[in-house]
Design a protein around this motif. Structure first.
Motif, mmCIF file in Angstrom:
data_model
loop_
_atom_site.group_PDB
_atom_site.id
_atom_site.type_symbol
_atom_site.label_atom_id
_atom_site.label_comp_id
_atom_site.label_asym_id
_atom_site.label_seq_id
_atom_site.Cartn_x
_atom_site.Cartn_y
_atom_site.Cartn_z
ATOM 1 N N PHE A 254 7.884 2.664 -2.553
ATOM 2 C CA PHE A 254 7.219 1.742 -3.466
ATOM 3 C C PHE A 254 6.110 0.939 -2.798
ATOM 4 N N GLY A 255 5.861 1.195 -1.528
ATOM 5 C CA GLY A 255 4.766 0.521 -0.856
ATOM 6 C C GLY A 255 5.196 -0.137 0.444
ATOM 7 N N ILE A 256 4.213 -0.349 1.322
ATOM 8 C CA ILE A 256 4.418 -1.002 2.619
ATOM 9 C C ILE A 256 3.728 -2.358 2.566
ATOM 10 N N ILE B 124 0.851 -1.190 0.000
ATOM 11 C CA ILE B 124 0.000 0.000 0.000
ATOM 12 C C ILE B 124 0.885 1.238 0.000
ATOM 13 N N ARG B 125 0.374 2.282 -0.649
ATOM 14 C CA ARG B 125 1.127 3.534 -0.747
ATOM 15 C C ARG B 125 0.312 4.736 -0.301
ATOM 16 N N HIS B 126 -0.986 4.569 -0.158
ATOM 17 C CA HIS B 126 -1.845 5.704 0.136
ATOM 18 C C HIS B 126 -2.150 5.768 1.631
ATOM 19 N N ARG B 127 -2.308 6.991 2.097
ATOM 20 C CA ARG B 127 -2.519 7.224 3.525
ATOM 21 C C ARG B 127 -3.853 6.655 4.006
ATOM 22 N N THR B 128 -4.872 6.698 3.175
ATOM 23 C CA THR B 128 -6.179 6.199 3.593
ATOM 24 C C THR B 128 -6.126 4.708 3.925
ATOM 25 N N LEU B 129 -5.438 3.954 3.086
ATOM 26 C CA LEU B 129 -5.312 2.513 3.337
ATOM 27 C C LEU B 129 -4.476 2.243 4.579
ATOM 28 N N LEU B 130 -3.428 3.027 4.780
ATOM 29 C CA LEU B 130 -2.598 2.837 5.964
ATOM 30 C C LEU B 130 -3.382 3.141 7.236
ATOM 31 N N ASP B 131 -4.200 4.184 7.214
ATOM 32 C CA ASP B 131 -5.026 4.496 8.385
ATOM 33 C C ASP B 131 -5.978 3.354 8.707
ATOM 34 N N GLY C 78 12.931 -2.871 1.776
ATOM 35 C CA GLY C 78 13.622 -3.352 2.960
ATOM 36 C C GLY C 78 13.752 -2.345 4.078
ATOM 37 N N GLU C 79 13.447 -1.082 3.843
ATOM 38 C CA GLU C 79 13.539 -0.080 4.898
ATOM 39 C C GLU C 79 12.400 -0.256 5.895
ATOM 40 N N VAL C 80 12.692 -0.010 7.178
ATOM 41 C CA VAL C 80 11.715 -0.144 8.245
ATOM 42 C C VAL C 80 11.470 1.235 8.851
ATOM 43 N N LEU C 81 10.219 1.635 8.873
ATOM 44 C CA LEU C 81 9.815 2.899 9.475
ATOM 45 C C LEU C 81 9.148 2.605 10.818
ATOM 46 N N VAL C 82 9.541 3.324 11.862
ATOM 47 C CA VAL C 82 9.026 3.097 13.207
ATOM 48 C C VAL C 82 8.501 4.419 13.758
ATOM 49 N N ARG C 83 7.293 4.365 14.288
ATOM 50 C CA ARG C 83 6.702 5.509 14.981
ATOM 51 C C ARG C 83 6.313 5.060 16.385
ATOM 52 N N ARG C 84 6.659 5.882 17.382
ATOM 53 C CA ARG C 84 6.451 5.510 18.780
ATOM 54 C C ARG C 84 5.520 6.488 19.464
ATOM 55 N N LEU C 85 4.768 5.961 20.419
ATOM 56 C CA LEU C 85 3.879 6.761 21.250
ATOM 57 C C LEU C 85 4.097 6.373 22.705
ATOM 58 N N GLU C 86 4.045 7.367 23.589
ATOM 59 C CA GLU C 86 4.080 7.101 25.014
ATOM 60 C C GLU C 86 2.941 7.883 25.650
ATOM 61 N N MET C 87 2.037 7.175 26.275
ATOM 62 C CA MET C 87 0.816 7.781 26.785
ATOM 63 C C MET C 87 0.945 8.086 28.272
ATOM 64 N N ALA D 192 -2.246 9.251 14.023
ATOM 65 C CA ALA D 192 -2.522 10.042 12.820
ATOM 66 C C ALA D 192 -1.574 11.230 12.708
ATOM 67 N N ALA D 193 -1.212 11.835 13.858
ATOM 68 C CA ALA D 193 -0.302 12.975 13.815
ATOM 69 C C ALA D 193 1.134 12.546 13.557
ATOM 70 N N ARG D 194 1.466 11.295 13.814
ATOM 71 C CA ARG D 194 2.829 10.811 13.611
ATOM 72 C C ARG D 194 3.061 10.257 12.210
ATOM 73 N N LEU D 195 2.012 10.119 11.428
ATOM 74 C CA LEU D 195 2.154 9.534 10.095
ATOM 75 C C LEU D 195 2.089 10.566 8.977
ATOM 76 N N ASP D 196 2.033 11.853 9.339
ATOM 77 C CA ASP D 196 1.903 12.878 8.301
ATOM 78 C C ASP D 196 3.150 12.971 7.429
ATOM 79 N N ASP D 197 4.326 12.736 7.994
ATOM 80 C CA ASP D 197 5.571 12.860 7.223
ATOM 81 C C ASP D 197 6.062 11.520 6.691
ATOM 82 N N LEU D 198 5.191 10.529 6.616
ATOM 83 C CA LEU D 198 5.590 9.188 6.186
ATOM 84 C C LEU D 198 5.784 9.131 4.680
#
Length: 532
Positions: free
Chosen positions: A352-354, A278-285, A318-327, A342-348
């Motif tokens: 070629f796809g995830i 997937i490459r589009h933000r809607t599908l990732l959400d 092969g690249e791995v993207l990691v986003r972290r949250l601490e509540m 949602a606020a952490r994925l704006d700059d993703l």
């Protein structure tokens, strides 16, 4: 036909490897500062200057750990900081973290299970690893202990290790024997360990002192005594660390020594392997929403709530993207988790796809179902403080959302510390009461020019930021002495005054030093706060 008879001697002899991290706290601090083992070997960074890790006690700060340069200068562990500074004026100090050291030791114990099926903690700086029947996988016991020393050194940890049939013998050799010592299974421990000091029995300091006063300095000397004499002396002791007879029996394998293995707890994890990248933000959400719902069901079954979440995304290249949250508080609400991510994925950049998305909760806390329902109801009405703190943290950053707590220091710049917004204040700290303090403190005291009638009298007027202020009223002084256990002997006293100028504005100023104190020239004046 030949029959094979079973024999109880088919089991391999028990072998325990003891690992002693000689400078665990200093090595952990060095690694946290980013000092590589190569730099440490050259004497750079942490070992270039005397450094000590201190802990607060009822009698002032004491040294919990010191690097080699500090120990060479005379600053030893358990010494008061004030005494250490007299021996080493250039001593630099950092706060000790005993809880962090224990957590690091637990993770090291799990990592050490590469050499055996289980490992146990030997606080505060040691490990015990059961290597029974596994030495041949490494090419023998010498190669096994050599591999352990090599990997520990590669991780930047100074360590000693030893192999023996019992945990007590392995501990004794690791602390007081030769480097990488090995006690063979067929060897008599009474003969090989006779020259070790009595401290090798893992006894309390007062018991070791008593044995030395009795003239018992080596294990061989204790073995020569009759058990009745020692039993009469220590018959009322129940602790193993206070009973030499019990420690001797454990050392020689005559009594079992219970050890509590460290068991790793896997973090809750859910994932999605996608049929098409997937490459589009809607599908990732949508994928994140599905994972959040799966994680909520998994945590609900465990009776847990997530405090920290990690979202990993594997790209086609092969690249791995990691986003972290601490509540701020434990939660498993899928809508809240999706809103924060949602606020952490704006700059993703999906490229070629995830093709794989994984959600992991490395930090969880108990959270009952009733608590989760109440929290969800509060959030729906817009009154959830934890949800508000989470949104502010995601938007502003973790260091921008904190709250101050009082700290036991009369110096204004040290009278408070910062902690997470919803963390409980230290339970051992009582409410601190000071004299009247201003509502606003300057980030740094600013120098002012003061005119006074007498050197020790009240100020009459002062000049600050180019403006002259005449003093209409003044109150003081309030003398604040330096923290003698932390500061050097040349630090001067402070005399604080609450003053009001002719326009009604009120200030908090202080005189740094007293005339004739022998700690510098004329006293200096500073302004530190403004009253409302």
């Amino acid at each position: 036909m030949t029959m094979l008879s079973s024999s109880p001697n088919l089991l391999p002899p028990r072998r325990i490897m003891a690992i002693w991290c000689t400078d665990l706290a200093i090595d952990r601090w060095r690694l946290a500062e980013g000092l590589t083992p190569e730099k440490a070997a050259r004497g750079e960074g942490a070992d270039a200057a005397p450094l000590a890790l201190i802990e607060d006690t009822a009698h002032g700060p004491r040294i919990a750990a010191a690097n080699s340069a500090a120990r060479a200068a005379g600053a030893m562990p358990a010494m008061r900081l004030a005494d250490a500074r007299t021996l080493c004026p250039a001593l630099a100090v950092r706060p000790a973290d005993a809880a962090g050291d224990l957590a690091f030791l637990e993770s090291l114990a799990l990592w050490a299970q590469r050499w055996g099926p289980w490992s146990a903690l030997d606080p505060p700086d040691g490990l015990l690893v059961d290597v029974t029947g596994v030495a041949h996988l490494f090419g023998g016991e010498t190669a096994l202990i050599g591999d352990a020393m090599h990997l520990l050194d590669k991780r930047g940890l100074a360590a000693r290790a030893a192999l023996a049939p019992t945990a007590g013998a392995a501990w004794a050799l690791a602390h007081f024997g030769a480097q990488a010592a090995i006690l063979p299974p067929e060897a008599d421990p009474r003969t090989h360990l006779a020259d070790l000091p009595v401290a090798a029995l893992r006894l309390d300091a007062d018991v070791i002192l008593l044995l030395r006063r009795l003239g018992l300095k080596r294990l061989g000397q204790i073995q020569g005594l009759t058990r009745e004499n020692l039993a009469r002396r220590f018959r009322n002791t129940r602790s193993a660390a206070a009973n030499p007879l019990l420690r001797l029996d454990q050392l020689f394998g005559l009594r079992p020594e219970p050890l509590l293995p460290v068991v790793g707890v896997s973090a809750p994890l859910v994932q999605r392997r996608l049929m098409e990248p997937i490459r589009h933000r809607t599908l990732l959400d949508q994928v994140v929403a599905d994972l959040a719902a799966d994680m909520a069901r998994l945590l609900e079954g465990l009776g847990q709530g997530a405090r920290r979440l990690e979202l990993g995304m594997w790209k086609v290249d092969g690249e791995v993207l990691v986003r972290r949250l601490e509540m701020a508080a434990a939660s498993r609400d899928p809508a809240h988790v999706c809103r924060l991510f949602a606020a952490r994925l704006d700059d993703l950049d999906a490229g070629f796809g995830i093709e794989l998305v994984r959600l992991r909760a490395p930090w969880t806390e108990p959270l009952l179902l009733a608590q989760a329902d109440l929290e969800a109801a509060a959030e729906s009405h817009g009154t959830s403080l934890a949800a508000c703190m989470d949104r502010l943290t995601v938007r502003l950053g973790p260091d921008a959302v904190r709250r101050p707590v009082a700290h036991a220091s009369h110096l204004p710049e040290r009278a408070q510390r910062w902690q997470p917004p919803l963390a409980d204040p230290p339970s051992s700290q009582e409410e601190l009461r000071f004299h009247h303090r201003p509502m606003k403190l300057l980030d740094k005291p600013e120098s002012i020019a003061v005119i006074y009638e007498t050197p020790d009298g009240l100020p009459r007027q002062f000049q600050w930021r180019g403006q002259l202020h005449k003093v209409a009223r003044a109150e003081g002084p309030e003398r604040i002495a330096p923290e003698w256990w932390r500061e050097r002997s040349t630090v001067r006293l402070r005399d604080y005054y609450r003053i009001e100028d002719e326009t009604g504005r009120r200030y908090w100023i202080y005189r740094h030093g007293v005339i004739g104190d022998g700690r510098g020239g004329a006293p200096e004046w500073f302004i530190q706060g403004l009253f409302a």
